[in-house]
Design a protein around this motif. Structure first.
Motif, PDB file in Angstrom:
ATOM      1  N   CYS A   1     -10.213 -14.297   0.773  1.00  0.00           N
ATOM      2  CA  CYS A   1      -9.913 -15.421   1.793  1.00  0.00           C
ATOM      3  C   CYS A   1     -10.971 -15.730   2.899  1.00  0.00           C
ATOM      4  CB  CYS A   1      -8.473 -15.293   2.408  1.00  0.00           C
ATOM      5  SG  CYS A   1      -8.294 -14.019   3.274  1.00  0.00           S
ATOM      6  N   TRP A   2     -12.217 -15.330   2.747  1.00  0.00           N
ATOM      7  CA  TRP A   2     -13.049 -15.460   3.503  1.00  0.00           C
ATOM      8  C   TRP A   2     -13.457 -16.676   3.902  1.00  0.00           C
ATOM      9  CZ3 TRP A   2     -18.105 -17.809   2.013  1.00  0.00           C
ATOM     10  CH2 TRP A   2     -19.086 -17.908   3.165  1.00  0.00           C
ATOM     11  N   LYS A   3     -13.760 -17.737   3.078  1.00  0.00           N
ATOM     12  CA  LYS A   3     -13.946 -19.093   3.366  1.00  0.00           C
ATOM     13  C   LYS A   3     -12.661 -19.656   4.173  1.00  0.00           C
ATOM     14  CE  LYS A   3     -15.597 -23.607   2.169  1.00  0.00           C
ATOM     15  NZ  LYS A   3     -14.582 -24.138   2.899  1.00  0.00           N
ATOM     16  N   SER A   4     -11.537 -19.533   3.763  1.00  0.00           N
ATOM     17  CA  SER A   4     -10.568 -20.247   4.505  1.00  0.00           C
ATOM     18  C   SER A   4     -10.278 -19.412   5.721  1.00  0.00           C
ATOM     19  CB  SER A   4      -9.315 -19.701   3.585  1.00  0.00           C
ATOM     20  OG  SER A   4      -9.103 -18.467   3.607  1.00  0.00           O
ATOM     21  N   GLU A   5     -10.665 -18.176   6.128  1.00  0.00           N
ATOM     22  CA  GLU A   5     -10.679 -17.602   7.435  1.00  0.00           C
ATOM     23  C   GLU A   5     -11.802 -18.323   8.327  1.00  0.00           C
ATOM     24  OE1 GLU A   5      -9.779 -15.498  11.080  1.00  0.00           O
ATOM     25  OE2 GLU A   5      -8.500 -16.390   9.542  1.00  0.00           O
ATOM     26  N   VAL A   6     -12.971 -18.710   7.659  1.00  0.00           N
ATOM     27  CA  VAL A   6     -14.041 -19.141   8.541  1.00  0.00           C
ATOM     28  C   VAL A   6     -13.741 -20.428   8.844  1.00  0.00           C
ATOM     29  CG1 VAL A   6     -16.334 -19.772   8.352  1.00  0.00           C
ATOM     30  CG2 VAL A   6     -15.635 -17.592   7.599  1.00  0.00           C
ATOM     31  N   ASP A   7     -13.005 -21.362   7.842  1.00  0.00           N
ATOM     32  CA  ASP A   7     -12.692 -22.592   8.247  1.00  0.00           C
ATOM     33  C   ASP A   7     -11.529 -22.443   9.327  1.00  0.00           C
ATOM     34  OD1 ASP A   7     -14.508 -23.673   6.205  1.00  0.00           O
ATOM     35  OD2 ASP A   7     -12.813 -23.861   4.793  1.00  0.00           O
ATOM     36  N   ARG A   8     -10.748 -21.657   9.216  1.00  0.00           N
ATOM     37  CA  ARG A   8      -9.540 -21.564  10.177  1.00  0.00           C
ATOM     38  C   ARG A   8     -10.162 -21.324  11.739  1.00  0.00           C
ATOM     39  NH1 ARG A   8      -6.745 -18.445  13.468  1.00  0.00           N
ATOM     40  NH2 ARG A   8      -7.893 -16.720  13.001  1.00  0.00           N
ATOM     41  N   ARG A   9     -11.139 -20.558  11.615  1.00  0.00           N
ATOM     42  CA  ARG A   9     -11.631 -20.360  13.084  1.00  0.00           C
ATOM     43  C   ARG A   9     -12.755 -21.581  13.523  1.00  0.00           C
ATOM     44  NH1 ARG A   9     -13.359 -13.776  13.639  1.00  0.00           N
ATOM     45  NH2 ARG A   9     -11.380 -13.115  12.458  1.00  0.00           N
ATOM     46  N   SER A  10     -13.217 -21.943  12.500  1.00  0.00           N
ATOM     47  CA  SER A  10     -14.161 -23.238  13.001  1.00  0.00           C
ATOM     48  C   SER A  10     -13.155 -24.344  13.446  1.00  0.00           C
ATOM     49  CB  SER A  10     -14.900 -23.805  11.791  1.00  0.00           C
ATOM     50  OG  SER A  10     -15.878 -23.016  11.306  1.00  0.00           O
ATOM     51  N   ALA A  11     -11.970 -24.517  13.076  1.00  0.00           N
ATOM     52  CA  ALA A  11     -11.231 -25.725  13.663  1.00  0.00           C
ATOM     53  C   ALA A  11     -10.304 -25.103  14.826  1.00  0.00           C
ATOM     54  CB  ALA A  11     -10.106 -25.792  12.647  1.00  0.00           C
ATOM     55  N   LEU A  12     -10.613 -24.036  15.334  1.00  0.00           N
ATOM     56  CA  LEU A  12      -9.982 -23.669  16.822  1.00  0.00           C
ATOM     57  C   LEU A  12     -10.629 -24.350  17.922  1.00  0.00           C
ATOM     58  CD1 LEU A  12      -9.697 -19.761  16.214  1.00  0.00           C
ATOM     59  CD2 LEU A  12      -7.786 -21.366  15.942  1.00  0.00           C
TER      60      LEU A  12
ATOM     61  N   PRO B   1     -17.755 -24.685  -2.314  1.00  0.00           N
ATOM     62  CA  PRO B   1     -16.585 -24.365  -2.907  1.00  0.00           C
ATOM     63  C   PRO B   1     -15.549 -23.701  -2.223  1.00  0.00           C
ATOM     64  CG  PRO B   1     -18.599 -23.548  -3.941  1.00  0.00           C
ATOM     65  CD  PRO B   1     -18.933 -24.116  -2.622  1.00  0.00           C
ATOM     66  N   SER B   2     -14.400 -23.739  -2.594  1.00  0.00           N
ATOM     67  CA  SER B   2     -13.257 -22.759  -1.735  1.00  0.00           C
ATOM     68  C   SER B   2     -13.454 -21.162  -2.193  1.00  0.00           C
ATOM     69  CB  SER B   2     -11.826 -23.385  -2.330  1.00  0.00           C
ATOM     70  OG  SER B   2     -11.671 -23.076  -3.531  1.00  0.00           O
TER      71      SER B   2
ATOM     72  N   GLU C   1     -13.910  -7.040   9.355  1.00  0.00           N
ATOM     73  CA  GLU C   1     -13.005  -8.028   9.187  1.00  0.00           C
ATOM     74  C   GLU C   1     -13.541  -8.986   7.895  1.00  0.00           C
ATOM     75  OE1 GLU C   1     -11.369  -9.718  13.651  1.00  0.00           O
ATOM     76  OE2 GLU C   1     -13.416 -10.299  12.762  1.00  0.00           O
ATOM     77  N   LYS C   2     -14.877  -8.893   7.798  1.00  0.00           N
ATOM     78  CA  LYS C   2     -15.379  -9.666   6.511  1.00  0.00           C
ATOM     79  C   LYS C   2     -15.214  -8.731   5.370  1.00  0.00           C
ATOM     80  CE  LYS C   2     -19.404 -12.204   4.541  1.00  0.00           C
ATOM     81  NZ  LYS C   2     -20.565 -12.601   4.766  1.00  0.00           N
TER      82      LYS C   2
ATOM     83  N   LEU D   1     -19.487 -24.196   7.656  1.00  0.00           N
ATOM     84  CA  LEU D   1     -20.169 -23.714   6.522  1.00  0.00           C
ATOM     85  C   LEU D   1     -20.712 -24.717   5.603  1.00  0.00           C
ATOM     86  CD1 LEU D   1     -17.734 -20.950   5.320  1.00  0.00           C
ATOM     87  CD2 LEU D   1     -19.999 -20.743   6.443  1.00  0.00           C
ATOM     88  N   GLU D   2     -20.046 -25.900   5.635  1.00  0.00           N
ATOM     89  CA  GLU D   2     -20.446 -27.158   4.921  1.00  0.00           C
ATOM     90  C   GLU D   2     -21.813 -27.692   5.425  1.00  0.00           C
ATOM     91  OE1 GLU D   2     -16.435 -26.538   3.514  1.00  0.00           O
ATOM     92  OE2 GLU D   2     -17.338 -26.715   5.435  1.00  0.00           O
ATOM     93  N   GLU D   3     -21.692 -27.777   6.750  1.00  0.00           N
ATOM     94  CA  GLU D   3     -22.953 -28.196   7.330  1.00  0.00           C
ATOM     95  C   GLU D   3     -24.130 -27.056   7.134  1.00  0.00           C
ATOM     96  OE1 GLU D   3     -20.884 -30.822  10.805  1.00  0.00           O
ATOM     97  OE2 GLU D   3     -21.870 -28.831  11.218  1.00  0.00           O
ATOM     98  N   ALA D   4     -23.805 -25.943   7.289  1.00  0.00           N
ATOM     99  CA  ALA D   4     -24.806 -24.885   6.897  1.00  0.00           C
ATOM    100  C   ALA D   4     -25.607 -24.908   5.400  1.00  0.00           C
ATOM    101  CB  ALA D   4     -24.299 -23.353   7.065  1.00  0.00           C
ATOM    102  N   GLY D   5     -24.892 -25.289   4.558  1.00  0.00           N
ATOM    103  CA  GLY D   5     -25.304 -25.478   3.074  1.00  0.00           C
ATOM    104  C   GLY D   5     -26.226 -26.810   3.117  1.00  0.00           C
ATOM    105  N   GLU D   6     -25.637 -27.851   3.630  1.00  0.00           N
ATOM    106  CA  GLU D   6     -26.433 -29.024   3.569  1.00  0.00           C
ATOM    107  C   GLU D   6     -27.655 -29.007   4.379  1.00  0.00           C
ATOM    108  OE1 GLU D   6     -23.800 -32.009   5.392  1.00  0.00           O
ATOM    109  OE2 GLU D   6     -22.444 -31.885   3.553  1.00  0.00           O
ATOM    110  N   LEU D   7     -27.761 -28.338   5.395  1.00  0.00           N
ATOM    111  CA  LEU D   7     -28.895 -28.082   6.331  1.00  0.00           C
ATOM    112  C   LEU D   7     -29.950 -27.347   5.434  1.00  0.00           C
ATOM    113  CD1 LEU D   7     -30.799 -28.598   8.566  1.00  0.00           C
ATOM    114  CD2 LEU D   7     -29.582 -26.904   9.669  1.00  0.00           C
TER     115      LEU D   7
END
Length: 307
Positions: A216-227, A2-3, A207-208, A164-170
């Motif tokens: 905006c926790w998830k959107s920030e994690v997604d942003r950092r993951s893409a750096l 989820p977002s 920060e969390k 995060l998506e991969e963490a949930g699936e695993l």
């Protein structure tokens, strides 16, 4: 996955025996567009509201000091209900809870606290954090139910994940190989997410907390993951089944942390929006947990039933 939980669509149930305290809590949400809520002054009224199949609640704020333990009893009834168990419960107290009270609350399924009177920002940050956590966990529970029984025979394996998506699936895959998949899912997902957000992406405690307030926790994690600097970083999990235990080893590429400070539920952090995940995982999911090195390697064990 989820977002970030949308506060503008949240439907809350606020339960408090004190009309003034109830009114104060409700006032915190009147300025939030789209938030709807029911109120109740006692556990029986709240339980009757929850039985209405037409109602869906995203979160409950519950006075834990109602007579005869009514607050915690209601939390236990919610947790025992298949239909209601996914509702996050925030316990409202007149003073910071003790460690023992926090353990009792966690055993009843309540992982967040509000000490009243609370500032507007404190209320919103707790609610946002609870909504985000429950949205994530409920999505994993649904996935676990869909895949139930597919991976029970895992004995030894290794995986690596990045997002995060991969963490949930695993987490859902590994939980199926554990004696109590629902309990294991909670702790495994917590450790994997910690490895992603705090370890590899360097998200600090402070920060969390701010991200919870800003929703905006998830959107920030997604942003950092893409750096670019983070694209090659992985969290690695190894799984090993032995007759006397299951051992999980989860390693990230971060600088570690003062992990001993987070193994127990700490009243000093009771009303923070974050900071209890490791202690809750240790209490609810694992037989033991410790960290190696600088704290970037978590080792958790699960004993078979009867051990």
């Amino acid at each position: 996955m989820p977002s970030d939980a949308d506060m503008t669509e949240a439907h809350l149930l606020v339960v408090d025996r004190d009309p003034r305290s109830l009114a104060t809590l409700v006032d915190h949400f009147r300025s939030e567009p789209g938030v709807t809520f029911h109120t109740a002054g006692d556990p029986d009224t709240a339980w009757a509201i929850l039985q209405d199949q037409a109602e869906h609640f995203d979160l409950m704020i519950l006075d834990c000091l109602m007579p005869q333990g009514g607050g915690l009893d209601l939390a236990r009834r919610i947790r025992a209900s298949q239909r209601l168990a996914g509702i996050p419960v925030v316990l409202q107290t007149p003073a910071p809870p003790t460690a023992e009270q926090m353990r009792s609350g966690a055993a009843a399924g309540a992982y967040h606290y509000l000490t009243m009177p609370a500032q507007h920002d404190a209320v919103l940050s707790i609610v946002h954090a609870a909504l985000a956590k429950s949205s994530f966990r409920n999505a994993l529970r649904r996935q676990l139910r869909r895949q139930s029984g597919k991976h029970r025979e895992l004995d030894t394996c290794e995986f690596s994940i990045r997002t995060l998506e991969e963490a949930g699936e695993l987490a859902t895959l590994i939980a199926q190989a554990c004696p109590n998949p629902d309990a294991a899912l909670f702790g495994i997902s917590e450790l994997l997410v910690n490895g992603v957000e705090h370890g590899n992406l360097g998200l600090s405690y402070e920060e969390k907390s701010q991200l919870a307030l800003d929703n905006c926790w998830k959107s920030e994690v997604d942003r950092r993951s893409a750096l670019p600097d983070n694209l090659g970083k992985r969290v690695r999990l190894s799984f090993r089944r032995e007759p006397e235990r299951i051992t999980l080893r989860i390693a990230d590429e971060g600088r570690g942390f003062a992990w001993r400070d987070y193994l127990e539920l700490d009243p000093r952090r009771a009303c923070d929006p974050n900071g209890r995940g490791i202690a809750l995982a240790r209490m609810l999911s694992f037989s033991s947990i410790h960290y190696e090195g600088c704290g970037n390697v978590a080792v958790a064990t699960i004993a078979p039933p009867g051990n």
